[in-house]
Design an enzyme around this catalytic site. Structure first.
Site, PDB file in Angstrom:
ATOM      1  CD  GLU A  98      -2.811   1.430   0.580  1.00 54.08           C
ATOM      2  OE1 GLU A  98      -2.467   1.680  -0.597  1.00 54.08           O
ATOM      3  OE2 GLU A  98      -3.980   1.471   0.974  1.00 54.08           O
ATOM      4  CG  ASP A  99      -0.923   4.926  -1.286  1.00 57.03           C
ATOM      5  OD1 ASP A  99      -1.576   4.310  -0.416  1.00 57.03           O
ATOM      6  OD2 ASP A  99      -1.444   5.780  -2.022  1.00 57.03           O
ATOM      7  CG  ASP A 102      -4.411   9.171   6.835  1.00 59.64           C
ATOM      8  OD1 ASP A 102      -3.883   9.514   7.908  1.00 59.64           O
ATOM      9  OD2 ASP A 102      -5.167   9.912   6.189  1.00 59.64           O
ATOM     10  CG  PHE A 151      -2.446  15.378   1.736  1.00 60.39           C
ATOM     11  CD1 PHE A 151      -3.437  14.482   2.119  1.00 60.39           C
ATOM     12  CD2 PHE A 151      -2.120  15.480   0.390  1.00 60.39           C
ATOM     13  CE1 PHE A 151      -4.097  13.706   1.183  1.00 60.39           C
ATOM     14  CE2 PHE A 151      -2.776  14.695  -0.555  1.00 60.39           C
ATOM     15  CZ  PHE A 151      -3.764  13.812  -0.159  1.00 60.39           C
ATOM     16  NE  ARG A 164      -2.821   8.659  -9.096  1.00 58.03           N
ATOM     17  CZ  ARG A 164      -3.340   8.244  -7.943  1.00 58.03           C
ATOM     18  NH1 ARG A 164      -2.566   7.809  -6.980  1.00 58.03           N
ATOM     19  NH2 ARG A 164      -4.643   8.289  -7.743  1.00 58.03           N
TER      20      ARG A 164
HETATM   21  P1  IMP Z   1      -6.961   5.292   5.172  1.00 54.31           P
HETATM   22  O1  IMP Z   1      -8.144   4.406   4.964  1.00 54.31           O
HETATM   23  O2  IMP Z   1      -7.331   6.564   5.879  1.00 54.31           O
HETATM   24  O3  IMP Z   1      -5.796   4.627   5.838  1.00 54.31           O
HETATM   25  O4  IMP Z   1      -6.624   5.776   3.735  1.00 54.31           O
HETATM   26  C1  IMP Z   1      -5.474   5.534   3.147  1.00 54.31           C
HETATM   27  C2  IMP Z   1      -5.550   6.014   1.717  1.00 54.31           C
HETATM   28  O5  IMP Z   1      -5.816   7.421   1.645  1.00 54.31           O
HETATM   29  C3  IMP Z   1      -4.184   5.819   1.150  1.00 54.31           C
HETATM   30  O6  IMP Z   1      -4.098   4.563   0.551  1.00 54.31           O
HETATM   31  C4  IMP Z   1      -4.075   6.954   0.183  1.00 54.31           C
HETATM   32  O7  IMP Z   1      -4.595   6.556  -1.061  1.00 54.31           O
HETATM   33  C5  IMP Z   1      -4.916   8.054   0.767  1.00 54.31           C
HETATM   34  N1  IMP Z   1      -4.064   8.991   1.524  1.00 54.31           N
HETATM   35  C6  IMP Z   1      -3.963   9.112   2.864  1.00 54.31           C
HETATM   36  N2  IMP Z   1      -3.069  10.053   3.199  1.00 54.31           N
HETATM   37  C7  IMP Z   1      -2.565  10.523   2.041  1.00 54.31           C
HETATM   38  C8  IMP Z   1      -1.566  11.501   1.715  1.00 54.31           C
HETATM   39  O8  IMP Z   1      -0.920  12.146   2.563  1.00 54.31           O
HETATM   40  N3  IMP Z   1      -1.322  11.707   0.387  1.00 54.31           N
HETATM   41  C9  IMP Z   1      -1.970  11.025  -0.597  1.00 54.31           C
HETATM   42  N4  IMP Z   1      -2.889  10.095  -0.338  1.00 54.31           N
HETATM   43  C10 IMP Z   1      -3.201   9.849   0.963  1.00 54.31           C
HETATM   44 MG    MG Z   2      -4.342   4.200  -1.485  1.00 51.37          MG
END
Ligand code: IMP
Ligand code: MG
Length: 181
Positions: A98-99, A102, A151, A164
């Protein structure tokens, strides 16, 4: 134009990805592995990471795309598949790539779905582990970088589908009077 503050240089990303590849290789050894890329954000990380794995590793690749809807601040969020995996993971080791983790909600949902398919094991590899807004307890087994807040964009990560392709990772400061998530 927003302001970009460089947080992680492309060279530092590259060397960390090499380390992760070796770490993952040591962990799985000869065991067959299914590596799953969470689209779209992880696509560059995934392509570098799989090339950083030991060349003799028994690894198959798959892709998944999740989408989340709703208002996070009111806990109404719903996570869905836009594209599911194609591999049968029953009895197999699975590594989710995963990237960013969060709040942890998307990964939490995905891991629950995977568990129903009875894999031998599931581990999580995230380029960035962002802890400040974590809402669910979730372990990132292989972590590229830790970040407490901000962010970020670049190296696959977007803001509204932009940035990206930037080669380093930047903190994105929007126009106007401050930061926002
Ligand atoms: P989560 O469900 O809140 O953990 O969401 C995670 C997803 O939100 C990641 O896979 C990203 O695609 C997106 N995301 C969360 N924080 C960032 C950020 O700082 N930059 C870009 N995408 C983010
Ligand atoms: Mg993502």
């Amino acid at each position: 134009m927003p302001t970009f503050i460089k947080l992680i240089d492309e060279q530092d990303i590259a060397s960390r990805v090499q380390e992760l590849g070796q770490e993952i290789g040591r962990h799985y050894g000869e065991e067959p592995l299914i590596a799953v890329c969470v689209l779209k954000g992880a696509f560059l990380f995934f392509s570098d990471l799989v090339r950083a794995l030991p060349q003799n590793m028994d690894v198959r690749l798959d892709f998944v795309r999740l989408a989340s809807y709703g208002d996070r601040t009111h806990g109404a969020e719903k996570v869905e598949f836009k594209k599911d995996m194609e591999t049968n993971i029953e009895g197999k080791h699975v590594l989710v790539v995963e990237d960013i983790v969060d709040t942890g909600r998307s990964m939490d949902y995905f891991l629950k779905v995977l568990a129903l398919r009875r894999p031998k094991s599931v581990k999580v590899c995230a380029l960035i582990d962002k802890s400040e807004r974590r809402e669910v307890e979730l372990q990132v087994d292989f972590r590229g970088f830790a970040l407490d807040k901000g962010f970020v964009v670049g190296y696959g990560l977007d803001y509204a589908e932009k940035y990206r392709g930037m080669r380093s990772i930047y903190d994105l400061i929007p126009d106007g009077d401050g930061r926002s998530g």
